[in-house]
Design a protein around this motif. Structure first.
Motif, PDB file in Angstrom:
ATOM      1  N   VAL A 192       0.977  -1.229   0.068  1.00  0.00           N
ATOM      2  CA  VAL A 192      -0.133   0.020   0.188  1.00  0.00           C
ATOM      3  C   VAL A 192       0.887   1.206   0.046  1.00  0.00           C
ATOM      4  N   VAL A 193       2.058   1.366   0.813  1.00  0.00           N
ATOM      5  CA  VAL A 193       2.801   2.446   0.859  1.00  0.00           C
ATOM      6  C   VAL A 193       3.432   2.567  -0.453  1.00  0.00           C
ATOM      7  N   ALA A 194       4.069   1.567  -1.210  1.00  0.00           N
ATOM      8  CA  ALA A 194       4.391   1.908  -2.517  1.00  0.00           C
ATOM      9  C   ALA A 194       3.367   2.389  -3.486  1.00  0.00           C
ATOM     10  N   LEU A 195       2.065   1.622  -3.412  1.00  0.00           N
ATOM     11  CA  LEU A 195       1.260   1.998  -4.447  1.00  0.00           C
ATOM     12  C   LEU A 195       0.881   3.723  -4.263  1.00  0.00           C
ATOM     13  N   GLN A 196       0.859   4.110  -2.848  1.00  0.00           N
ATOM     14  CA  GLN A 196       0.319   5.493  -2.625  1.00  0.00           C
ATOM     15  C   GLN A 196       1.475   6.483  -2.857  1.00  0.00           C
ATOM     16  N   ALA A 197       2.865   5.910  -3.108  1.00  0.00           N
ATOM     17  CA  ALA A 197       3.907   6.766  -3.252  1.00  0.00           C
ATOM     18  C   ALA A 197       4.136   6.941  -4.557  1.00  0.00           C
ATOM     19  N   ARG A 198       3.702   5.938  -5.469  1.00  0.00           N
ATOM     20  CA  ARG A 198       3.662   6.004  -6.855  1.00  0.00           C
ATOM     21  C   ARG A 198       2.617   6.573  -7.614  1.00  0.00           C
ATOM     22  N   TYR A 199       1.361   6.456  -7.007  1.00  0.00           N
ATOM     23  CA  TYR A 199      -0.089   6.938  -7.345  1.00  0.00           C
ATOM     24  C   TYR A 199      -0.604   7.692  -6.099  1.00  0.00           C
ATOM     25  N   PRO A 200      -0.051   8.953  -5.773  1.00  0.00           N
ATOM     26  CA  PRO A 200      -0.630   9.733  -4.635  1.00  0.00           C
ATOM     27  C   PRO A 200      -2.096   9.872  -4.656  1.00  0.00           C
ATOM     28  N   HIS A 201      -2.912   9.761  -5.820  1.00  0.00           N
ATOM     29  CA  HIS A 201      -4.287  10.225  -5.915  1.00  0.00           C
ATOM     30  C   HIS A 201      -4.942   8.842  -5.839  1.00  0.00           C
ATOM     31  N   ILE A 202      -4.539   7.755  -5.601  1.00  0.00           N
ATOM     32  CA  ILE A 202      -4.841   6.494  -5.432  1.00  0.00           C
ATOM     33  C   ILE A 202      -6.070   6.299  -4.233  1.00  0.00           C
ATOM     34  N   VAL A 203      -7.098   5.960  -4.642  1.00  0.00           N
ATOM     35  CA  VAL A 203      -8.261   5.858  -3.613  1.00  0.00           C
ATOM     36  C   VAL A 203      -8.485   4.622  -2.751  1.00  0.00           C
ATOM     37  N   ALA A 204      -8.243   4.698  -1.315  1.00  0.00           N
ATOM     38  CA  ALA A 204      -8.070   3.877  -0.570  1.00  0.00           C
ATOM     39  C   ALA A 204      -9.387   3.130  -0.088  1.00  0.00           C
ATOM     40  N   PRO A 205      -9.513   1.742   0.238  1.00  0.00           N
ATOM     41  CA  PRO A 205     -10.929   1.453   0.921  1.00  0.00           C
ATOM     42  C   PRO A 205     -11.271   2.215   2.228  1.00  0.00           C
ATOM     43  N   LYS A 206     -12.564   2.447   2.440  1.00  0.00           N
ATOM     44  CA  LYS A 206     -12.761   3.201   3.721  1.00  0.00           C
ATOM     45  C   LYS A 206     -12.325   2.518   5.042  1.00  0.00           C
ATOM     46  N   ALA A 207     -12.327   1.096   4.917  1.00  0.00           N
ATOM     47  CA  ALA A 207     -11.725   0.471   6.332  1.00  0.00           C
ATOM     48  C   ALA A 207     -10.927  -0.528   5.707  1.00  0.00           C
ATOM     49  N   GLU A 208     -10.009  -1.004   6.439  1.00  0.00           N
ATOM     50  CA  GLU A 208      -9.096  -1.949   5.769  1.00  0.00           C
ATOM     51  C   GLU A 208      -9.874  -3.255   5.613  1.00  0.00           C
ATOM     52  N   ASP A 209      -9.324  -3.872   4.312  1.00  0.00           N
ATOM     53  CA  ASP A 209      -9.937  -5.127   3.754  1.00  0.00           C
ATOM     54  C   ASP A 209      -9.524  -6.349   4.460  1.00  0.00           C
ATOM     55  N   ILE A 210      -8.461  -6.311   5.040  1.00  0.00           N
ATOM     56  CA  ILE A 210      -7.961  -7.604   5.814  1.00  0.00           C
ATOM     57  C   ILE A 210      -9.016  -8.040   6.934  1.00  0.00           C
ATOM     58  N   CYS A 211      -9.338  -9.122   7.036  1.00  0.00           N
ATOM     59  CA  CYS A 211     -10.454  -9.515   8.038  1.00  0.00           C
ATOM     60  C   CYS A 211      -9.991  -9.272   9.402  1.00  0.00           C
ATOM     61  N   TYR A 212     -10.939  -9.022  10.335  1.00  0.00           N
ATOM     62  CA  TYR A 212     -10.373  -9.011  11.779  1.00  0.00           C
ATOM     63  C   TYR A 212      -9.836 -10.359  12.304  1.00  0.00           C
ATOM     64  N   ALA A 213     -10.201 -11.566  11.700  1.00  0.00           N
ATOM     65  CA  ALA A 213      -9.685 -12.618  12.252  1.00  0.00           C
ATOM     66  C   ALA A 213      -7.970 -12.931  11.718  1.00  0.00           C
ATOM     67  N   THR A 214      -8.072 -12.549  10.696  1.00  0.00           N
ATOM     68  CA  THR A 214      -6.639 -12.598   9.935  1.00  0.00           C
ATOM     69  C   THR A 214      -5.854 -11.830  10.795  1.00  0.00           C
TER      70      THR A 214
END
Length: 324
Positions: A192-214
């Motif tokens: 995610v850090v790499a994506l946001q560094a390369r594409y600062p305008h990229i839209v992130a999900p409102k909440a983390e997608d990795i599930c609570y259990a994981t």
């Protein structure tokens, strides 16, 4: 029979072994729900009930459901038209329920609600004209299911930080990202850090997608691993969240091994080991944890202790069609 290293040479007594049990571990709410869906479907429709793909990635669970009347197949075409079918917890491409409807089949969707949430996010992003970068593992059923929610070519998969550097998009492209629910929290954060560094305008999900259990299971291993000489992770080799638990322990500098059953433990693994950590992936039942502790107790004098980092009280409702 005890191996020589498991006894004190002077006294002949079994050597002590501290066993740390991670909590949370094992079944999550999505897995509980998926298994119950298959069991309820068998009760309602009668055996056999077909299940497309392993309902969850655990051989013990799959075999126990087979004994109750479930038949597991890989594709819908293997299911007779007049037989009920359950879709696995990992989710399926939109084409699968569409085909089931076309064939007028009875089907029950056991997709984990947290995976379904990612599916809905994907649909909304496409409606807004965004191209989706999806962080996940190629070939995993959840990835296939999620990418199958949107028209072909509107979602691009990345697996590593290195993949981000090869993406062909420009700053003019409308980009967003989503993630598989069973990833390594740390690996995903780096991507995610790499994506946001390369594409600062990229839209992130409102909440983390990795599930609570994981996330919770990984945090428990992080807390436990530094105190262990060895960590045993109970899970299947095709279980993404179980494999991530092995990686988390190894990153903490602790040897970790993935096992499906206690019978896979080699007693020589305990040579020179004073403390063993035990955890289980989200598809592994508690009975397998107890089986492992019992097996360790055959070789060493076991003392158990829990390492708890979170309490889980999540419960997901069953589909309406099974509620009667």
């Amino acid at each position: 029979m005890n191996a020589p290293f498991q006894q004190d040479k002077k006294s002949g007594e079994r050597k002590p072994l501290m066993v740390l049990i991670a909590a949370p571990r094992g079944f999550c709410a999505g897995v509980d729900r998926a298994i119950e869906i298959v069991e309820k479907a068998i009760e309602k429709f009668g055996a056999p009930v077909y299940v497309r793909h392993e309902i969850v990635h655990n051989r013990f669970v799959v075999d126990s459901l087979k004994e109750k009347g479930a038949i597991f197949v890989e594709e819908l075409e293997e299911v007779p038209d007049d037989m009920p079918v359950v879709f696995s917890a990992h989710g399926v491409p939109k084409s699968v329920p569409a085909e089931a409807k076309r064939r007028e089949m009875i089907y029950v969707d056991a997709t984990c609600p947290l995976v379904s949430k990612v599916h809905r996010q994907a649909e909304r992003l496409i409606e807004k004209g965004k191209h989706i970068i999806f962080i996940g593992h190629a070939g995993h059923p959840e990835v296939i299911g999620t990418m199958g929610q949107v028209p072909e070519g509107q979602m691009t998969l990345v697996e590593t930080v290195e993949d981000v550097a090869t993406l062909p998009f420009t700053h003019e492209d409308k980009l967003s990202f989503l993630t598989q629910t069973t990833l390594s929290v740390d690996d995903t954060a780096e991507i995610v850090v790499a994506l946001q560094a390369r594409y600062p305008h990229i839209v992130a999900p409102k909440a983390e997608d990795i599930c609570y259990a994981t996330s919770n299971r990984q945090e428990a291993v992080k807390a436990m691993a530094p105190s262990c000489d060895l960590v045993l992770v109970i899970g299947a080799p095709n279980s993404s969240n179980s494999l991530r638990l092995v990686e988390v322990a190894e990153r903490m500098g602790t040897t970790a091994r993935l096992i499906q059953r206690a019978s896979e433990i080699d007693p020589t693994w305990l040579d020179g080991v004073g403390t063993v950590g035990v955890t289980a992936g989200a598809s592994a039942p508690e009975v397998l944890v107890r089986e492992v502790v019992t097996k360790l107790g055959e070789w060493r004098e076991v003392e158990e202790s829990k390492i708890r980092t979170a309490e889980e009280k999540m419960v997901f409702k069953l589909p309406r069609q099974l509620m009667d």
